[in-house]
Design an enzyme around this catalytic site. Structure first.
Site, mmCIF file in Angstrom:
data_model
loop_
_atom_site.group_PDB
_atom_site.id
_atom_site.type_symbol
_atom_site.label_atom_id
_atom_site.label_comp_id
_atom_site.label_asym_id
_atom_site.label_seq_id
_atom_site.Cartn_x
_atom_site.Cartn_y
_atom_site.Cartn_z
ATOM 1 N N ASP A 141 0.866 -1.173 0.000
ATOM 2 C CA ASP A 141 0.000 0.000 0.000
ATOM 3 C C ASP A 141 0.913 1.237 0.000
ATOM 4 O O ASP A 141 2.144 1.144 0.172
ATOM 5 C CB ASP A 141 -0.961 0.005 1.191
ATOM 6 C CG ASP A 141 -2.185 0.894 0.919
ATOM 7 O OD1 ASP A 141 -2.130 1.736 -0.005
ATOM 8 O OD2 ASP A 141 -3.196 0.761 1.623
HETATM 9 C C1 NOJ Z 1 -3.992 3.920 0.144
HETATM 10 C C2 NOJ Z 1 -5.179 3.031 0.312
HETATM 11 O O1 NOJ Z 1 -5.088 2.347 1.542
HETATM 12 C C3 NOJ Z 1 -5.362 2.014 -0.793
HETATM 13 O O2 NOJ Z 1 -6.597 1.394 -0.627
HETATM 14 C C4 NOJ Z 1 -5.248 2.671 -2.128
HETATM 15 O O3 NOJ Z 1 -5.478 1.726 -3.146
HETATM 16 C C5 NOJ Z 1 -3.867 3.278 -2.244
HETATM 17 N N1 NOJ Z 1 -3.694 4.281 -1.209
HETATM 18 C C6 NOJ Z 1 -3.618 3.913 -3.590
HETATM 19 O O4 NOJ Z 1 -4.337 5.071 -3.721
#
Ligand code: NOJ
Length: 729
Positions: A262
């Site tokens: 993430d």
């Molecule tokens: C953080 C989020 O937790 C995740 O769900 C998302 O896909 C990513 N950022 C990318 O934006």
């Protein structure tokens, strides 16, 4: 490109080039004005920009084409850049938020929705979406519950699987599909205290039995990617968790695709206290098998040196790079790096996609109360009042590529459905209390008090004119989603005040609640004649809601998550374990497992929802009283529409394993079917029960069923019905 050519390409790449395939940087780095937040632009070195294998957060054919052309030209091996985006519940045509989609109990429709999202995103240059989110959520305080399909492992499994199938289709090279990414692996939804990014403490059996199930089922549909979660699990951050990523994900689930972290999660292992510095974090993520580092900078800064010094083997690096190259190859990017970049078709919303979204909205609405058949609305004077009555902000915080301009408000749809002299609209109050903290900061409204006095006066006038008030209340869309944990899950005070004042007019009240999470609604239900949950319904929100208000469609949504009496019950879920001192249904309950000041169960339980018609369940039967592991039992029931209009019913099968080597939940969803019945018509609904459905993670740490007694319910929610019994021999 065939395998040999791909391997030859890998062999020809420099170490730096290889490492950079594993680096993802924000799209804003490639273009001024790209719509992405959360990171300062211009932090990434030009050398990284030139070689980074993928980027995220930007879309649009013309924009991406320019970036791709320059990138390919400058790349030593002309390997295309991959564009990823959070297409969570819609790209241009925005569907109900995932929790609303969960409420449809209709995986086929959800799959069609995912196909539509993929088509729009792919024709806007996007190669991969960071969806589905398969996290099990039992805690309404956690704002990301909005992005899940709810609290149940079976429902989540079906929905996440349907989304993967819809996004990816049969052939990823087909440029109307995108790669899916199952996230957030693992157990992100179990954050302690419902506080986002927080640690989770879960026994292995709870993890396997509940939290891992939907990821595992979705992975059977071969998603191209899986994303690690931010949280640590039992003290080890997911992004560096070898047990989770190697043993469970790769070995047991057989996941062969690309594992992406993430955002910043590799570097966050330093904050977790698990890695000393960026170098250590890069090393630990590689060791756990994380292929792409999303935006932490650890791989781009340290991985080359780690390989040069032999700390990370080149073999390990090559395997990861090959997975990324495979993904590009599967998407057909080597043959056509400009796939989806010819026309700006993605920005066009079609009548067909609007219709699909409109139906999805109507199917997602959950009617919780309907005293005196207040709904559907009569042909009388109806006042639409409240901050959600005429707002275009019906998308969630995760629908940032969708444009509010395209949204149909409740009021706009009402004007299409009713003669103007029979309807009125009034905002009633501000959406939020003064100085509310949202994910994007504190909302301060100048002259808030004066504005609200004026809005209230207009609203009371409209209510006095009307026979029925449709009160459109809810949480603001910035109050659910990432980083929106809340310790109180009530409607804003100012909205509750509005409800109280409207009640004083003595008019019938239909309260519509727009929300991304379960809320405390006890007070609201007492003051309302009808109560309906509308979630965050998206582009066609107004139409879908009004279709149900008018009775054109009978509501058929069912709660995918328990609505508590009070936040103190959270985390709350229907599939609880029994205790040694169960609270009796009737009679004295002192010294039993209970709250002194509240019910144990939900105000509105999982699976609950009303219709405009009524259904009767009769003739529940099992085809046999016992079965062996190689046999099956058919459980069936006759469902009859006893009302006078057509309606859909979600027939639910629950099972309880009465005694086991580990205690089993008081009941668990084991199947569901949505049927449509004309008035007076009936249908026999049956479910086949096989041994596999009875397995669990036993005290011997194996997936097995155990002989003994089982109870079976076929009913209309997780708390209703009378069980039958059979024996597994
Ligand atoms: C953080 C989020 O937790 C995740 O769900 C998302 O896909 C990513 N950022 C990318 O934006």
């Amino acid at each position: 490109m065939d395998r040999k050519a791909l391997e030859a390409l890998l062999n020809d790449m420099s170490l730096e080039e290889k490492v950079m395939q594993l680096v993802q940087i924000p799209g804003s780095e490639y273009e001024a004005g790209a719509e992405i937040t959360g990171i300062e632009r211009g932090q990434v070195k030009d050398s990284v920009k030139r070689l980074a294998g993928s980027t995220l957060g930007i879309w649009g054919s013309k924009r991406l084409k320019k970036i791709q052309e320059k990138y390919i030209m400058e790349h030593p091996h002309h390997i295309p850049l991959m564009f990823m985006l959070d297409v969570i519940h819609g790209h241009k045509t925005v569907l109900p938020c995932p929790l609303g989609q969960g409420a449809t109990f209709d995986p086929d429709a959800v799959k069609k929705g995912a196909e539509m999202q993929a088509r729009e995103a792919a024709t806007d240059g996007v190669h991969a979406t960071f969806s589905p989110m398969a996290d099990l959520c039992r805690d309404a305080r956690w704002g990301r519950i909005m992005e899940s399909t709810g609290e149940d492992k079976l429902l989540n499994s079906r929905m996440a699987s349907a989304m993967v199938e819809g996004y990816q289709g049969d052939d990823l090279k087909d440029s109307s599909h995108v790669a899916a990414c199952v996230k957030h692996f693992a157990a992100y939804g179990a954050a302690e205290g419902g506080r986002d990014y927080n640690n989770t403490e879960l026994s292995e059996h709870t993890l396997r039995e509940y939290y891992l199930r939907a990821y595992g089922e979705a992975i059977k549909k071969n998603p191209v990617m899986v994303m690690t979660s931010f949280n640590s699990i039992n003290g080890i951050p997911a992004t560096g968790n070898i047990f989770l990523m190697k043993k469970i994900l790769r070995e047991e689930f057989g996941f062969k695709g690309v594992l992406i972290s993430d955002w910043g999660a590799v570097g966050e292992m330093i904050n977790h206290g698990f890695a000393e510095d960026q170098r250590d974090a890069a090393y630990k993520a590689m060791l756990a098998g994380v292929d792409i580092d999303m935006c932490s900078g650890c791989y781009s800064t340290c991985l080359e040196e780690l390989v040069n010094t032999g700390v990370v083997s080149e073999k390990m690096l090559d395997e990861a790079v090959l997975r990324v190259l495979d993904m590009k190859n599967d998407l057909g990017l080597f043959e056509d790096p400009y796939r989806g970049l010819d026309i700006d078709a993605g920005s066009i919303i079609t009548d067909e996609s609007r219709m699909l979204a409109r139906k999805a909205v109507a199917a997602s609405l959950v009617l919780l109360e309907n005293r005196g058949k207040t709904l559907p609305l009569r042909n009388e004077k109806n006042a639409f009042i409240g901050p959600y009555a005429n707002t275009k902000r019906l998308q969630s915080s995760w629908a940032f590529s969708g444009n509010d301009e395209n949204t149909v408000t409740v009021w706009e749809a009402a004007m299409e459905a009713y003669e103007l002299e029979y309807i009125k609209v009034a905002v009633g109050c501000t959406m939020l209390d003064q100085d509310t903290v949202t994910a994007r900061g504190i909302r301060h409204v100048d002259h808030w008090q004066e504005e609200n006095s004026k809005l209230l006066e207009e609203a009371v006038q409209a209510a006095e004119w009307a026979d029925t008030v449709i009160l459109c209340l809810g949480e603001d869309s910035t109050q659910s989603g990432e980083a929106t944990s809340k310790a109180s899950i009530k409607l804003p005070e100012i909205q509750l005040k509005l409800l109280g004042e409207i009640k004083k007019t003595g008019k019938r009240i239909v309260t519509l609640v727009f929300t991304g999470r379960p809320l405390e609604l006890n007070e609201v239900r007492e003051l309302s004649d009808a109560l309906m949950i509308c979630w965050l319904p998206g582009t066609e929100g107004g139409h879908g809601v009004v279709d149900v208000l008018t009775g054109k469609v009978s509501p058929s949504g069912r709660l995918p998550v328990s609505f508590p009496y009070t936040v103190g019950q959270e985390p709350l879920h229907y599939d609880m374990y029994p205790t040694g001192r169960p609270k009796p249904e009737n009679g004295p309950s002192a010294f039993t497992s209970r709250y002194l000041d509240c019910e144990n169960g939900a105000l509105y339980p999982f699976g609950y929802g009303l219709s405009y018609t009524s259904f009767e369940y009769t003739d529940l039967k099992l085809s046999a009283q016992s079965m062996s592991a190689s046999e099956t039992i058919t459980a069936s029931v006759t469902v009859r529409n006893t009302g006078d209009i057509k309606g859909c019913e979600t027939v639910q099968l629950y099972i309880r394993d009465v005694t086991g080597s580990r205690v089993r939940p008081i009941r668990e969803l084991a199947g569901f079917k949505k049927i449509s019945l004309e008035p007076g018509m009936e249908e026999e609904v049956s479910f086949v029960i096989n041994e596999e459905m009875l397995r669990f993670w036993t005290a011997e740490e194996k997936w097995e069923s155990e002989a003994g007694k089982f109870r079976v319910w076929i009913c209309n929610n997780s708390c209703s019905g009378q069980p039958l019994e059979f024996q597994l021999v």
